[in-house]
Design a protein around this motif. Structure first.
Motif, PDB file in Angstrom:
ATOM      1  N   VAL A   1       0.517   1.463  17.397  1.00 17.87           N
ATOM      2  CA  VAL A   1       0.254   0.180  16.751  1.00 17.87           C
ATOM      3  C   VAL A   1       0.611   0.206  15.273  1.00 17.87           C
ATOM      4  CG1 VAL A   1      -1.524  -1.513  16.174  1.00 17.87           C
ATOM      5  CG2 VAL A   1      -1.564  -0.373  18.403  1.00 17.87           C
ATOM      6  N   THR A   2       0.175   1.236  14.557  1.00 17.59           N
ATOM      7  CA  THR A   2       0.379   1.268  13.106  1.00 17.59           C
ATOM      8  C   THR A   2       1.848   1.290  12.724  1.00 17.59           C
ATOM      9  OG1 THR A   2       0.148   3.695  13.122  1.00 17.59           O
ATOM     10  CG2 THR A   2      -1.836   2.393  12.665  1.00 17.59           C
ATOM     11  N   SER A   3       2.684   1.898  13.558  1.00 20.36           N
ATOM     12  CA  SER A   3       4.116   1.960  13.246  1.00 20.36           C
ATOM     13  C   SER A   3       4.739   0.574  13.174  1.00 20.36           C
ATOM     14  CB  SER A   3       4.848   2.806  14.297  1.00 20.36           C
ATOM     15  OG  SER A   3       4.713   2.235  15.590  1.00 20.36           O
ATOM     16  N   GLY A   4       4.161  -0.384  13.896  1.00 21.07           N
ATOM     17  CA  GLY A   4       4.687  -1.741  13.897  1.00 21.07           C
ATOM     18  C   GLY A   4       4.407  -2.513  12.623  1.00 21.07           C
TER      19      GLY A   4
ATOM     20  N   LEU B   1       0.826  -1.199   0.000  1.00 21.03           N
ATOM     21  CA  LEU B   1       0.000   0.000   0.000  1.00 21.03           C
ATOM     22  C   LEU B   1       0.867   1.257   0.000  1.00 21.03           C
ATOM     23  CD1 LEU B   1      -2.765   1.413   0.276  1.00 21.03           C
ATOM     24  CD2 LEU B   1      -2.518   1.169   2.761  1.00 21.03           C
ATOM     25  N   THR B   2       1.920   1.271   0.822  1.00 25.46           N
ATOM     26  CA  THR B   2       2.777   2.459   0.864  1.00 25.46           C
ATOM     27  C   THR B   2       3.573   2.619  -0.426  1.00 25.46           C
ATOM     28  OG1 THR B   2       4.569   1.235   1.980  1.00 25.46           O
ATOM     29  CG2 THR B   2       2.962   2.365   3.368  1.00 25.46           C
ATOM     30  N   VAL B   3       3.985   1.502  -1.028  1.00 26.36           N
ATOM     31  CA  VAL B   3       4.712   1.576  -2.296  1.00 26.36           C
ATOM     32  C   VAL B   3       3.827   2.157  -3.394  1.00 26.36           C
ATOM     33  CG1 VAL B   3       5.723   0.185  -4.156  1.00 26.36           C
ATOM     34  CG2 VAL B   3       6.340  -0.272  -1.774  1.00 26.36           C
ATOM     35  N   VAL B   4       2.607   1.673  -3.465  1.00 23.87           N
ATOM     36  CA  VAL B   4       1.680   2.139  -4.506  1.00 23.87           C
ATOM     37  C   VAL B   4       1.343   3.611  -4.328  1.00 23.87           C
ATOM     38  CG1 VAL B   4      -0.664   1.887  -5.409  1.00 23.87           C
ATOM     39  CG2 VAL B   4       0.707  -0.143  -4.908  1.00 23.87           C
ATOM     40  N   THR B   5       1.063   4.010  -3.092  1.00 28.50           N
ATOM     41  CA  THR B   5       0.663   5.406  -2.851  1.00 28.50           C
ATOM     42  C   THR B   5       1.843   6.364  -2.909  1.00 28.50           C
ATOM     43  OG1 THR B   5       0.804   4.976  -0.460  1.00 28.50           O
ATOM     44  CG2 THR B   5      -1.371   4.821  -1.488  1.00 28.50           C
TER      45      THR B   5
ATOM     46  N   LEU C   1      10.710  14.316  17.496  1.00 30.52           N
ATOM     47  CA  LEU C   1      10.221  14.617  16.152  1.00 30.52           C
ATOM     48  C   LEU C   1      10.650  13.576  15.120  1.00 30.52           C
ATOM     49  CD1 LEU C   1      10.855  18.480  16.074  1.00 30.52           C
ATOM     50  CD2 LEU C   1       8.724  17.260  16.604  1.00 30.52           C
ATOM     51  N   GLY C   2      11.425  12.590  15.551  1.00 32.11           N
ATOM     52  CA  GLY C   2      11.909  11.586  14.615  1.00 32.11           C
ATOM     53  C   GLY C   2      10.924  10.437  14.451  1.00 32.11           C
ATOM     54  N   PRO C   3      10.621  10.048  13.205  1.00 33.37           N
ATOM     55  CA  PRO C   3       9.693   8.933  12.978  1.00 33.37           C
ATOM     56  C   PRO C   3      10.386   7.580  13.162  1.00 33.37           C
ATOM     57  CG  PRO C   3      10.427   9.811  10.875  1.00 33.37           C
ATOM     58  CD  PRO C   3      11.042  10.685  11.932  1.00 33.37           C
ATOM     59  N   THR C   4       9.671   6.645  13.756  1.00 38.05           N
ATOM     60  CA  THR C   4      10.154   5.276  13.933  1.00 38.05           C
ATOM     61  C   THR C   4       9.124   4.326  13.343  1.00 38.05           C
ATOM     62  OG1 THR C   4      11.337   5.830  15.976  1.00 38.05           O
ATOM     63  CG2 THR C   4      10.830   3.510  15.608  1.00 38.05           C
ATOM     64  N   ALA C   5       9.591   3.307  12.629  1.00 35.10           N
ATOM     65  CA  ALA C   5       8.665   2.356  12.013  1.00 35.10           C
ATOM     66  C   ALA C   5       9.316   0.984  11.933  1.00 35.10           C
ATOM     67  CB  ALA C   5       8.259   2.834  10.615  1.00 35.10           C
TER      68      ALA C   5
ATOM     69  N   PHE D   1       8.434   5.523   2.085  1.00 38.77           N
ATOM     70  CA  PHE D   1       8.166   6.376   3.245  1.00 38.77           C
ATOM     71  C   PHE D   1       7.571   7.722   2.842  1.00 38.77           C
ATOM     72  CE2 PHE D   1      12.633   6.716   2.016  1.00 38.77           C
ATOM     73  CZ  PHE D   1      12.762   8.076   1.792  1.00 38.77           C
ATOM     74  N   ALA D   2       7.550   8.013   1.533  1.00 41.87           N
ATOM     75  CA  ALA D   2       6.916   9.242   1.059  1.00 41.87           C
ATOM     76  C   ALA D   2       5.404   9.100   0.976  1.00 41.87           C
ATOM     77  CB  ALA D   2       7.477   9.628  -0.315  1.00 41.87           C
ATOM     78  N   SER D   3       4.891   7.910   1.243  1.00 41.24           N
ATOM     79  CA  SER D   3       3.449   7.678   1.196  1.00 41.24           C
ATOM     80  C   SER D   3       2.735   8.437   2.307  1.00 41.24           C
ATOM     81  CB  SER D   3       3.168   6.179   1.351  1.00 41.24           C
ATOM     82  OG  SER D   3       1.803   5.941   1.640  1.00 41.24           O
ATOM     83  N   PRO D   4       1.575   9.000   2.025  1.00 45.37           N
ATOM     84  CA  PRO D   4       0.800   9.651   3.087  1.00 45.37           C
ATOM     85  C   PRO D   4       0.391   8.667   4.178  1.00 45.37           C
ATOM     86  CG  PRO D   4      -0.498   9.446   1.060  1.00 45.37           C
ATOM     87  CD  PRO D   4       0.914   9.115   0.706  1.00 45.37           C
ATOM     88  N   TRP D   5       0.222   7.398   3.830  1.00 44.71           N
ATOM     89  CA  TRP D   5      -0.106   6.386   4.832  1.00 44.71           C
ATOM     90  C   TRP D   5       1.051   6.209   5.810  1.00 44.71           C
ATOM     91  CZ3 TRP D   5      -4.863   4.379   5.405  1.00 44.71           C
ATOM     92  CH2 TRP D   5      -5.749   4.501   4.323  1.00 44.71           C
ATOM     93  N   PHE D   6       2.272   6.296   5.292  1.00 47.88           N
ATOM     94  CA  PHE D   6       3.441   6.201   6.156  1.00 47.88           C
ATOM     95  C   PHE D   6       3.499   7.397   7.099  1.00 47.88           C
ATOM     96  CE2 PHE D   6       7.708   5.866   7.615  1.00 47.88           C
ATOM     97  CZ  PHE D   6       8.104   4.558   7.410  1.00 47.88           C
TER      98      PHE D   6
END
Length: 238
Positions: free
Chosen positions: A78-81, A42-46, A135-139, A54-59
């Motif tokens: 939860v979603t970050s996992g 989903l993130t690749v497609v978007t 402010l740093g994103p973790t995934a 990681f440029a996906s809005p879902w990300f």
């Protein structure tokens, strides 16, 4: 690692060391892998890119950013996992989940496995909230996977099986977590500690057999609550 599952099945009355009955082939682990791969696609497609997914809005809406969690976006815990940066990140975590997760699910049973995975996820998020850049994103599923490493170590010790190989894998991954930039050592160590703790609570119940499930439920609930309280504390200090 097949000896781990074999030893667990050898416990009388069709109950293993955690008090779970035989569950057959693992189903939670494949389900988690499918979910992670689906989210990655989903993130690749978007995003329109395989390596820059990681440029996906879902990300952007799902990554664990402590400051945003403190602002009320608690779903990120939860979603970050289920988010991964690029195919290599996904492949490494899913391979580890497949190899380690199947063993742990076979021994603990499905419900207990879900508890270990979920509490490990919370523990990893708590460490990120307390120790990471606000402010740093973790995934990534790494926190939960490290929790499974801790779980496997505890299970091997409980079954009195050699744990040297697992200790080596854990040590290597801890070193990698601290030496390679942009890897969340906070999430890894948080997941490892909580995963080991909740598994110990499952296989060392500290009560007679008829009260085992009650003790396990209380222990799991207590560790989950501790994880949430630490997340709340991290949010409160931001």
């Amino acid at each position: 690692m097949d000896c781990l599952a074999g030893s667990a099945r050898a416990v009388p009355r069709w109950r293993n060391v955690a008090g779970a009955s035989r569950t057959g082939k693992p189903v939670i682990v494949p389900g988690l892998i499918v979910a992670n791969v689906a989210v990655f696609v989903l993130t690749v497609v978007t995003a329109g890119s395989l390596n820059r997914n990681f440029a996906s809005p879902w990300f952007a809406e799902g990554a664990l950013v402590p400051a945003l969690v403190a602002n009320g976006e608690y779903w990120r815990i939860v979603t970050s996992g289920f988010l991964h940066v690029g195919p290599l990140h996904l492949a490494f975590n899913m391979f580890a989940l497949w190899i380690i997760g199947r063993e742990v699910e076979t021994v603990l049973g499905r419900a207990r496995f879900v508890a270990v995975y979920g509490v490990s996820l919370l523990g990893g998020a708590a460490a990120v909230m307390l120790l990471s850049n606000p402010l740093g994103p973790t995934a990534g599923a790494s926190g939960a996977v490290f929790g499974l490493m801790g779980a496997l170590f505890v299970l091997l010790r409980r079954l009195k099986l050699p744990a040297g190989q697992v200790i080596g894998v854990i040590a290597l991954n801890v070193v990698i977590s601290f030496t390679i930039p942009q890897i969340s050592w906070q999430g890894h160590l948080g997941g490892l500690v909580f995963g080991a703790a909740v598994t110990a609570a499952l296989v060392y119940p500290g009560a007679v057999a008829q009260n085992r499930r009650r003790v396990q439920i209380v222990a799991i609930s207590g560790l989950a609550l501790l994880g949430l309280l630490l997340i709340g504390a991290g949010a409160a200090f931001l």
